[in-house]
Structure formats: C-alpha cells, structure tokens
Design an enzyme around this catalytic site. Structure first.
Site, PDB file in Angstrom:
ATOM      1  N   ARG A  50       0.827  -1.216   0.000  1.00 22.79           N
ATOM      2  CA  ARG A  50       0.000   0.000   0.000  1.00 22.79           C
ATOM      3  C   ARG A  50       0.857   1.260   0.000  1.00 22.79           C
ATOM      4  NH1 ARG A  50      -2.383   1.411   4.547  1.00 22.79           N
ATOM      5  NH2 ARG A  50      -3.080  -0.694   5.059  1.00 22.79           N
ATOM      6  N   TYR A 102     -12.909  18.116 -16.250  1.00 24.78           N
ATOM      7  CA  TYR A 102     -13.289  16.724 -16.424  1.00 24.78           C
ATOM      8  C   TYR A 102     -14.456  16.417 -15.465  1.00 24.78           C
ATOM      9  CZ  TYR A 102     -12.867  11.651 -16.358  1.00 24.78           C
ATOM     10  OH  TYR A 102     -13.129  10.315 -16.437  1.00 24.78           O
ATOM     11  N   ASP A 174      -4.121  19.222 -14.867  1.00 28.97           N
ATOM     12  CA  ASP A 174      -4.475  17.882 -15.332  1.00 28.97           C
ATOM     13  C   ASP A 174      -3.965  17.785 -16.769  1.00 28.97           C
ATOM     14  OD1 ASP A 174      -5.717  15.618 -16.396  1.00 28.97           O
ATOM     15  OD2 ASP A 174      -7.465  15.816 -15.091  1.00 28.97           O
ATOM     16  N   LYS A 199      -5.159   6.845 -19.965  1.00 24.58           N
ATOM     17  CA  LYS A 199      -5.314   7.359 -21.322  1.00 24.58           C
ATOM     18  C   LYS A 199      -3.993   7.212 -22.085  1.00 24.58           C
ATOM     19  CE  LYS A 199      -9.211   8.290 -19.366  1.00 24.58           C
ATOM     20  NZ  LYS A 199      -9.532   9.583 -18.778  1.00 24.58           N
TER      21      LYS A 199
HETATM   22  C1  LIG Z   1     -10.099  10.011 -17.607  1.00 16.64           C
HETATM   23  C2  LIG Z   1      -9.700  11.289 -17.009  1.00 16.64           C
HETATM   24  C3  LIG Z   1      -9.538  11.418 -15.620  1.00 16.64           C
HETATM   25  C4  LIG Z   1      -9.846  10.301 -14.657  1.00 16.64           C
HETATM   26  O1  LIG Z   1      -9.023   9.201 -14.829  1.00 16.64           O
HETATM   27  P1  LIG Z   1      -9.457   7.697 -14.482  1.00 16.64           P
HETATM   28  O2  LIG Z   1      -8.187   6.966 -14.748  1.00 16.64           O
HETATM   29  O3  LIG Z   1     -10.569   7.323 -15.389  1.00 16.64           O
HETATM   30  O4  LIG Z   1      -9.868   7.657 -13.056  1.00 16.64           O
HETATM   31  C5  LIG Z   1      -9.123  12.651 -15.124  1.00 16.64           C
HETATM   32  N1  LIG Z   1      -8.906  13.698 -15.934  1.00 16.64           N
HETATM   33  C6  LIG Z   1      -9.057  13.616 -17.279  1.00 16.64           C
HETATM   34  C7  LIG Z   1      -8.800  14.825 -18.118  1.00 16.64           C
HETATM   35  C8  LIG Z   1      -9.464  12.417 -17.862  1.00 16.64           C
HETATM   36  O5  LIG Z   1      -9.637  12.351 -19.181  1.00 16.64           O
END
Ligand SMILES: *Cc1c(COP(=O)(O)O)cnc(C)c1O
Length: 386
Positions: A50, A102, A174, A199
């Site tokens: 963890r 998001y 982000d 992503k």
């Molecule tokens: C998908 C996404 C997230 C969240 O990520 P997860 O891995 O699905 O929890 C946060 N910010 C952006 C811009 C995203 O496209």
C-alpha cells in the site's frame, strides 16, 4: 571526445528509467512484484505494497523523468490521483477551478469535497482578465486542464502559473489530454502535473492508473501520505502495464498527432461538418498559444454535425473501426457523444451555453491507418440524413 553528461532524450528515458529490480537474472524487463508485504529491514526499504512496491518505484521514476520533475507518486486511477491532491485541503479552503473540468473532477468537488466544507469557484481561465481573481481570493489551489474536455480549449499554463506564484498559490494541471510528450506543466511553472495514465501514458486501454509529479518535496510527502493513508495505490500488475505502455509514448503520440491533424483538416472541408476544433488547426481560437505550449495537437478531435441527438448517435453506430465509447488515448479509435455520455448530467441549457450541442462529437484518434479512418468517417457522413 564523446561525453555522456547530457540528459538522455525523452524516448531513451522512457525505455531505460522504467527498468530495474531484475536481481541477478539478467532479465531486461522488470518482473511483476505480486506481493503484499516485504521482509522487515530489506535494503530497498519496502514494507507493505500500500505504501510502495518495486513496480510503483519504476513507474514513479520514469513518470517523473518524462514530466521533467523530481518526484512522482502513482495511484490506482486518475480519480485516485485527484482524490489524493484534494485530500490535502481542509475545511474552509477554496479551490479556484477552470470552468471546463473533467466530469469526475467536478463531481468530486461538488458532491464530496463540498460536504467537508471545501468550496470551489469556476472561472474561464482562457480569459487573462480572470487571472486577477487568483490574487484577490488567494485560493488554496488553482485547478486547470489544457486542452479541456470536450471543446479542447487551451489555457496558458505559464501565464496562470506566474500569477499564482506571486500569490503563493499552488497550481495543479491535469495533463491527461496532452501527455508529457506534448506538454510539461512543471516546466511551465505549475506546482503539480497530474495525469490519468489510463489514457495516453498507458495507451492500450488495458489498465487504469494515475500519477502526480512535482518538484516540491513538501508536496511529494503529501502525495506519498495520501497513497498510503487513503489506500489509493494501484496494483503492482497495473503499475507494470503502465510502465510498459509508457515506454512507447513518444512513438504513439507522434502518430496520434499526425493522423488527428490530417483528419481534422479533412473534416473541416466536409460540407456536413459544422465545426471542427483541433489545437493545431489555424482555425482554433488559441492556435498560437497551442503551438507555443504544446509540441503537437494530440489525438483528440472535436467536431459538430448539423444534427439531432438521434442522428449523431446513428452516425456513430455506422462507424466500423471507431467504437462509440467513453475514454480516450488508446491504440483504438473511440468516439464519444458528450451530450448523452460524458456530459449527460449537465443540464441541456448549460450544455448549449458552453458549446456542447446535440451534434457535437469527440473523436479519440487511434493508431489505425489514416486512410481507413477517413474512409470510415466518410461513409458514415454519407449516410447522415440532411
Ligand atoms: C479520464 C480522465 C480522468 C480520470 O481518470 P481515471 O483513470 O478514469 O480515473 C481525469 N482527468 C481527465 C482529463 C481524464 O480524461
């Protein structure tokens, strides 16, 4: 004489800094450490997964290097990474956020953090006249995304960061839609660069993950604490998959960018397409800023059909290689209809106000051949009822 003092390039670091812990085996790739615990007193300092695991350490080392930062902490998902950052706030704190966030970030702020007395104000950070609010309100955090979802608005990260720095306000970017290959927020002055590795960084749509990178030791301490105290850690195999995907990030991004730019140019000339948004198209309202801030336009193309919700969805269902699905950044092309999918919870009036019309579509351009994707889109556009 040849020297090796210079920092190796992005791809060299992507390949080499995520390797290690092979012991005396000579294995060129790291094993997966499927263990929950470690014998006390081991020289590498591991105790319990963890709070750390060799697969996390490899991913964290390479992710930090690619973002041009000193420290990284990996998490189970992008949302876990966002939770980790927000968990550092306390009752009475204010978050100043870009208005185009998001959806899950917005939901966390409004439905979870708000319950604990943490308020959020939303502003359009693309308008420089709004930056003064940072100095006036002195929020605990500035939160932004660039490019934003789904309209691919570009926010001037260096500009916002400079104003925030003067006010001693940390800035979180982000960076999911750009990836560190195309944009490095820390080098532009941000305090934290956060990514959903689900992503582009992993890039193969086979695992979830998140990472937060920083140059500030104090923030790193908070992230490691959140990983352990909130139980936000990934599984070792997911961390291994993410490190594996990350090794080919540069190659994939080059192809995503090249194909997306071609498709965006072509869509812009199509009579059935009302509008195309792509950061590296000269028609993008912030084209110059995008060119300054990013190395490529990334693989997301947003376009609008002159159509109803039903017609837009019928168009998507007609596509052969492009799957109607949420998410982005993988080897396979995906298309999303924000009005009924990612932004369905936003009231129709607000949606229209921010430019998310019934015929708006967000395309995540994968690594298929350009000709096949263009033919696929052309065929579905041909079938679209006027
Ligand atoms: C998908 C996404 C997230 C969240 O990520 P997860 O891995 O699905 O929890 C946060 N910010 C952006 C811009 C995203 O496209």
């Amino acid at each position: 004489m040849e020297t090796h003092d210079k920092q190796p390039g992005f791809s060299t670091r992507a390949v080499h800094e995520s390797c290690g812990f092979s012991g005396s085996t000579g294995a060129v790739m790291p094993p997966v450490f499927l263990t929950s615990t470690f014998a006390s007193g081991n020289p590498d300092g591991f105790d319990y997964t963890r709070s750390g695991n060799p697969n996390f350490r490899l991913l964290e080392r390479s992710a930090a290097s690619l973002e041009g930062g000193q420290y990284a902490t990996c998490f189970a998902s992008g949302v876990s990474a966002i939770t980790a950052v927000l968990s550092t706030l306390k009752q009475g704190d204010l978050v100043l956020a870009e208005e185009n966030l998001y959806g899950c970030t917005y939901r966390l702020l409004e439905r979870v953090m708000a319950k604990f007395g943490i308020q959020t104000r939303y502003v359009d950070m693309a308008r420089t006249e709004h930056w003064g609010i940072i100095k006036r309100l002195r929020p605990a955090l500035v939160w932004l995304e660039s490019p934003t979802n789904p309209l691919l608005k570009i926010v001037d990260i260096a500009g916002v960061s400079a104003v925030a720095r003067e006010a001693e306000v940390p800035v979180v970017v982000d960076n999911t839609f750009a990836s560190p290959y195309l944009q490095r927020p820390l080098e532009l002055g941000a305090t934290l660069s956060l990514s959903s590795t689900t992503k582009y960084i992993n890039g193969h749509s086979d695992s979830l993950g998140g990472v937060v990178v920083t140059n500030e030791a104090g923030w790193q301490e908070k992230m490691i604490f959140a990983q352990k105290a909130l139980g936000l850690q990934p599984g070792p195999f997911d961390a291994w998959l993410t490190a594996r995907g990350q090794r080919t990030l540069a190659l994939r991004m080059e192809r995503h960018c090249a194909t997306a730019l071609e498709l965006a140019r072509w869509l812009e000339t199509h009579p059935k397409v009302k509008l195309v948004r792509y950061p590296f198209l000269p028609s993008h309202p912030q084209y110059d800023l995008a060119r300054r801030q990013m190395r490529g336009g990334s693989g997301m193309v947003t376009f609008e059909l002159n159509s109803s919700v039903e017609q837009a969805l019928a168009f998507c269902r007609k596509l052969k290689y492009i799957t109607l699905a949420e998410s982005l950044g993988g080897v396979e092309s995906l298309i999303c209809h924000p009005a009924t999918m990612t932004h369905a919870s936003v009231p129709a009036e607000v949606r229209r106000q921010v430019g998310i019309g019934d015929g708006l579509l967000r395309l995540s351009v994968g690594l298929e051949d350009l000709e096949d994707l263009r033919a696929d889109l052309e065929c579905a556009l041909g079938a679209l009822q006027p």
